[in-house]
Motif scaffolding. Structure first.
Motif, mmCIF file in Angstrom:
data_model
loop_
_atom_site.group_PDB
_atom_site.id
_atom_site.type_symbol
_atom_site.label_atom_id
_atom_site.label_comp_id
_atom_site.label_asym_id
_atom_site.label_seq_id
_atom_site.Cartn_x
_atom_site.Cartn_y
_atom_site.Cartn_z
ATOM 1 N N LYS A 283 83.147 77.573 -35.868
ATOM 2 C CA LYS A 283 84.848 76.252 -36.420
ATOM 3 C C LYS A 283 85.469 75.678 -35.897
ATOM 4 O O LYS A 283 84.874 76.281 -34.043
ATOM 5 C CB LYS A 283 84.907 76.868 -37.576
ATOM 6 C CG LYS A 283 84.114 77.618 -39.118
ATOM 7 C CD LYS A 283 85.238 77.557 -40.222
ATOM 8 C CE LYS A 283 84.072 78.331 -40.581
ATOM 9 N NZ LYS A 283 85.735 79.128 -42.123
ATOM 10 N N LEU A 284 85.928 74.480 -35.965
ATOM 11 C CA LEU A 284 86.805 74.065 -35.185
ATOM 12 C C LEU A 284 87.903 75.000 -34.838
ATOM 13 O O LEU A 284 88.162 75.444 -35.792
ATOM 14 C CB LEU A 284 87.249 72.316 -35.454
ATOM 15 C CG LEU A 284 85.668 71.996 -35.127
ATOM 16 C CD1 LEU A 284 85.963 70.278 -35.999
ATOM 17 C CD2 LEU A 284 85.176 71.459 -34.617
ATOM 18 N N TYR A 285 89.237 74.570 -33.724
ATOM 19 C CA TYR A 285 90.164 75.838 -33.891
ATOM 20 C C TYR A 285 91.751 75.128 -33.859
ATOM 21 O O TYR A 285 91.386 73.804 -33.069
ATOM 22 C CB TYR A 285 90.050 76.114 -32.832
ATOM 23 C CG TYR A 285 91.206 77.358 -32.126
ATOM 24 C CD1 TYR A 285 91.657 78.079 -33.468
ATOM 25 C CD2 TYR A 285 92.486 77.615 -31.485
ATOM 26 C CE1 TYR A 285 92.785 79.622 -33.329
ATOM 27 C CE2 TYR A 285 93.185 78.408 -30.866
ATOM 28 C CZ TYR A 285 93.042 79.341 -32.249
ATOM 29 O OH TYR A 285 94.460 80.162 -32.150
ATOM 30 N N ILE A 286 91.953 74.164 -35.128
ATOM 31 C CA ILE A 286 93.190 73.687 -35.216
ATOM 32 C C ILE A 286 93.863 74.539 -35.750
ATOM 33 O O ILE A 286 93.959 74.842 -36.873
ATOM 34 C CB ILE A 286 92.791 72.485 -36.176
ATOM 35 C CG1 ILE A 286 91.561 72.065 -35.749
ATOM 36 C CG2 ILE A 286 94.116 71.587 -36.584
ATOM 37 C CD1 ILE A 286 90.686 70.387 -36.046
ATOM 38 N N ALA A 287 95.330 73.880 -35.110
ATOM 39 C CA ALA A 287 96.422 74.404 -35.979
ATOM 40 C C ALA A 287 96.702 75.913 -35.749
ATOM 41 O O ALA A 287 96.910 76.424 -36.851
ATOM 42 C CB ALA A 287 97.263 73.975 -37.130
ATOM 43 N N GLY A 288 95.656 76.746 -35.065
ATOM 44 C CA GLY A 288 95.597 78.316 -35.355
ATOM 45 C C GLY A 288 95.069 78.208 -36.505
ATOM 46 O O GLY A 288 94.518 79.392 -36.532
#
Length: 289
Positions: free
Chosen positions: A11-16
């Motif tokens: 998955k994408l890694y956004i905001a931890g």
């Protein structure tokens, strides 16, 4: 009884956090020989905006951390990287079809590079800051301060070492970043995002997107809350598109066009790269009698 393997979901890694693309789209991650390895999220314009929002939200807290603490956090990330070195070596071999020795050297260099830049967090102010002579009864100091949110474009290969070499000098001074990973070999970058998630790095300081670079270029260049772009893609068409976009809002743009071999050499650990994403603040203070 035959047991089915549990396939990993990248998955994408956004905001931890690990999130799917808002569009629901995905792309096949293939090896150099064309074998289908896994599926990765195809980041959209909305995902880029979300990553910038996360980076901006994390900026104030990260910039206010002491330089020593930022260094300790980056060093902890290097420890975690070393702990998962074997997994990264296997993934680089699987993705790029390179030899195990080449992959091992890349991972070893990535660990060393992260430790190297971690050591600069509490030294860059002393090295690049100045005490200025003035013709009055004042102290006059010039000190580097972070510029804000920086978008980093990693080259296709090597898939890991350039990403760390580009992102580390950006975040060590207090900036936050949105990294667009290798389009051809994204899996090592996504494993690295898992390493960051299990280190002490606050969520949002580094955000990792995967997908097609072309879908994100114009939006990154025109986004008014992105302060700078560091382009390590090494592609002329990418550079031209970004420079045309940043000219509209006077965003900083820096190009890192290195060969595969140069990423493992001292040229890719130039401490002056730190200065590209800082601003210099000058303060006056009266001299007490």
């Amino acid at each position: 009884m035959t047991r089915l393997n549990v396939r990993k979901t990248y998955k994408l890694y956004i905001a931890g956090k690990f999130v799917r693309s808002e569009s629901g789209r995905h792309l096949p991650a293939r090896s150099a020989a064309g074998a289908h390895l896994e599926n990765v999220c195809h980041a959209s314009r909305k995902d880029l905006r979300d990553a910038v929002v996360a980076a901006r939200a994390a900026f104030d807290g990260w910039a206010k951390r002491t330089a020593y603490l930022r260094g300790q956090i980056l060093y902890r990330a290097a420890e975690m990287l070393q702990h998962r070195a074997a997994e990264l070596i296997r993934e680089i071999v699987r993705s790029t079809d390179s030899s195990a020795n080449l992959a091992r050297r890349e991972v070893s260099s990535a660990i060393d590079r992260l430790v190297y830049f971690a050591g600069w967090t509490d030294k860059c102010s002393q090295v690049f800051g100045t005490v200025n002579p003035v013709a009055s009864a004042h102290f006059n100091f010039t000190m580097p301060e972070p510029t804000g949110v920086v978008v980093v474009l990693a080259p296709d290969e090597p898939p890991l070492l350039p990403l760390i070499s580009l992102a580390a000098p950006v975040i060590l001074s207090g900036n936050t970043t949105v990294v667009v990973a290798s389009e051809r070999y994204p899996l090592p970058a996504l494993i690295f995002s898992e390493i960051l998630a299990t280190s002490d790095l606050p969520g949002g300081v580094v955000n990792v997107l995967t997908g097609k670079r072309a879908d994100l270029l114009s939006h990154a260049a025109s986004h008014m809350d992105v302060n700078a772009i560091v382009d390590g893609a090494g592609l002329g068409e990418v550079s031209a598109k970004l420079q045309a976009g940043v000219a509209f809002n006077l965003k900083r743009y820096f190009k890192r066009s290195l060969s595969r071999e140069e990423w493992s050499r001292p040229k890719a650990e130039d401490p002056y790269w730190i200065l590209d994403t800082v601003e210099f603040k000058t303060a006056w203070h009266p001299i007490g009698l």
